[in-house]
Design an enzyme around this catalytic site. Structure first.
Site, PDB file in Angstrom:
ATOM      1  N   PHE A   1       0.559  -1.458  -0.062  1.00 30.33           N
ATOM      2  CA  PHE A   1       0.014   0.265   0.124  1.00 30.33           C
ATOM      3  C   PHE A   1       0.585   1.206  -0.116  1.00 30.33           C
ATOM      4  CE2 PHE A   1      -1.759  -3.671   2.380  1.00 30.33           C
ATOM      5  CZ  PHE A   1      -2.104  -3.816   2.511  1.00 30.33           C
ATOM      6  N   CYS A   2       2.382   1.284  -0.820  1.00 32.73           N
ATOM      7  CA  CYS A   2       2.670   2.036  -0.565  1.00 32.73           C
ATOM      8  C   CYS A   2       3.622   2.837   0.911  1.00 32.73           C
ATOM      9  CB  CYS A   2       2.148   3.066  -1.776  1.00 32.73           C
ATOM     10  SG  CYS A   2       1.888   2.694  -2.954  1.00 32.73           S
ATOM     11  N   ASN A   3       2.953   1.980   2.079  1.00 35.23           N
ATOM     12  CA  ASN A   3       3.197   2.536   3.147  1.00 35.23           C
ATOM     13  C   ASN A   3       4.791   1.629   3.875  1.00 35.23           C
ATOM     14  OD1 ASN A   3       3.104   3.063   5.907  1.00 35.23           O
ATOM     15  ND2 ASN A   3       0.945   4.018   5.494  1.00 35.23           N
TER      16      ASN A   3
END
Ligand code: PLP
Length: 502
Positions: free
Chosen positions: A407-409
């Protein structure tokens, strides 16, 4: 009655009984029935197509009426490029400025205090801050561990200008910010200014809502504050009289689904005045001379809007805001909270026959200070990770849209899954070919750790039947082993899904 049908009479009866139990535990849900009527009309495609949409943090869904209103508007006028004084230009300029005022009103931001630049998305808004902030060797960049990569990327601008960089860690397993450590870090602002603290109002990984009081606390200690509101504003009210970050970044499609391609950077005027744009472009300047090699930037938000705005789509933002206001954000928040509380408890209760839990949830397991996005992984009876890519694929076959990966996290994932700096160095040693699937394999080898997760996110027109179907889907993994679930035909690299043809 639950406003959706399932396949058989016995499934229907089971769901009705679960629904009765749900509403007795979460009576607030019954007050949100206006959303069922809305779903049956404005979002009828969901049930007509039998789709279960659980990716609202990826993007919200648009109502048919938004499209109709936008089309009517476009049909009603002659709209040209805004940068001129001709009638088609002034006609669209009027709509752009109306929309700008409507967004400021929506966030209760005083036009005396805030300006708003339209951008392509939240990432573009964040980049505007990063590239223009006066980082220097005397200043600092402080970030939350669970920032989205579009915030993490700001560290490259800070690094290039010699500013020191620090991350505020999370507490495991709740994934809240370690407040004590954060306050120590906040004491370390450089005395000459040029300090930026960036954090998400809601983590797009864990759903944690970080305390907005941090904004004023950080400001009082010498920091400018950048609030990434992208995952927060779809289901929460952001009142810019109550909290006054220096910069706020968001994407509108995450709030009301349509249009894509429009985001905003809200800036306090005093904060905007300290930004130094590294270039100029058409639309951002009042004066440019080729011979004198000089330019004078436009004042206010115009200095941040490079080139031609997405001028035909921006008026649809006003339509979207009216849509949300007509429903009521509090009603949406109430429904999201009821459904989130229920699904968290139901998922945690799922056990294999040997008593081992099927689901591990990352982050808070109650609705206290959390929103409607839930990150999780599934484990088999021997506590081996079930491949989330396989789970996503099987969900897709049943018309369930969920999201898997990082989640790009990366920071939230590293904290949640106990990945160490050594693990990350080992991953980097894989060379330029490193990606999420290689990382997943490596972490399995290094102590059966997971890298990546499944995320379901609940939003605007979610209903009980959506969550019920998702729960039934997950429950089918009871007593399944890693080997008994279907082989994966997807590979996920760099947070993007790629069909593996081999
Ligand atoms: C918390 C957060 N910040 C920033 C972004 C980036 O938004 P966009 O891709 O619209 O630029 C996202 C997108 O998922 C997000 O969830």
């Amino acid at each position: 009655m639950v406003p959706m049908t399932t396949d058989t009479a016995s499934e229907q009866a089971q769901m009705q009984s679960a629904y009765a139990d749900f509403t007795s535990r979460y009576p607030g849900y019954l007050r949100t029935s206006a959303l069922d009527q809305l779903r049956a009309t404005d979002y009828r495609r969901l049930d007509q197509l039998g789709q279960v949409y659980l990716d609202y943090t990826g993007g919200s869904l648009y109502a048919e009426s938004q499209l109709e209103q936008h089309l009517r508007l476009l049909r009603s006028g002659v709209f040209g490029n805004p940068h001129s004084a001709n009638p088609s230009s002034t006609a669209i300029t009027e709509h752009l400025e109306r929309t700008r005022r409507a967004v400021l009103r929506y966030f209760n931001a005083s036009p005396d205090e805030y300006i708003l630049a339209f951008t392509a998305n939240a990432s573009a808004a964040l980049k505007l801050v990063g590239e223009s902030f006066p980082f220097s060797p005397e200043g600092r960049l402080l970030m939350a561990f669970d920032n989205h990569n579009s915030v993490n990327g700001i560290r490259e601008f800070a690094r290039a200008r010699g500013a020191s960089i620090a991350y505020a860690p999370l507490v495991v397993p709740s994934l809240h910010l370690d407040v004590e450590r954060l306050h120590t870090l906040l004491e370390q602002a450089g005395p000459a200014g040029g300090n930026l603290f960036a954090f998400p109002a809601q983590s797009n990984f864990s759903g944690v809502k970080h305390p907005l009081e941090l904004v004023a606390q950080a400001q009082s200690k010498g920091w400018r504050v950048l609030l990434d509101a992208a995952a927060f504003v779809p289901t929460n009210r952001l009142d810019l009289q109550a909290v006054q970050p220096d910069f706020v970044a968001l994407s509108f499609y995450k709030i009301f689904g349509y249009p894509t391609g429009v985001g905003a950077l809200l800036m306090r005027k005093s904060a905007a005045a300290m930004l130094r744009r590294p270039w100029f472009a058409g639309g951002t300047v009042n004066f440019v001379s080729v011979q004198a090699l000089a330019h004078v930037l436009s004042p206010g938000e115009a200095a941040f809007e490079d080139g031609t705005l997405n001028y035909l789509s921006i008026p649809a933002v006003e339509i979207g805001l009216r849509h949300i206001e007509s429903i009521g954000l509090d009603l949406i928040a109430e429904r999201v909270q009821c459904l989130t509380g229920w699904i968290l408890a139901e998922l945690l209760a799922l056990r294999h026959s040997n008593g081992h839990p099927l689901v591990r949830i990352y982050g808070p397991t109650t609705t206290k200070a959390r929103g409607g996005n839930v990150a999780l992984n599934l484990y088999d009876p021997n506590e081996s990770l079930l491949d989330y890519r396989g789970v996503e694929e099987l969900a897709g076959e049943e018309g369930i849209s969920l999201r898997t990966g990082c989640f790009c996290n990366p920071g939230a994932g590293e904290s949640a899954e106990g990945l160490t700096a050594d693990d990350m160095r080992a991953a980097l040693a894989l060379g330029p070919g490193v990606n999420l699937s290689a990382l997943t394999r490596l972490m399995q080898d290094r102590g059966r750790k997971s890298a990546g997760a499944i995320r379901v996110s609940i939003g605007l027109v979610s209903n009980f039947a959506d969550l019920w179907r998702f729960l039934q889907f997950i429950a089918r993994f009871r007593d399944q082993t890693r080997l008994s679930i279907k082989a994966v035909t997807y590979d996920i690299e760099s947070c993007r899904v790629i069909r593996d043809g081999s």
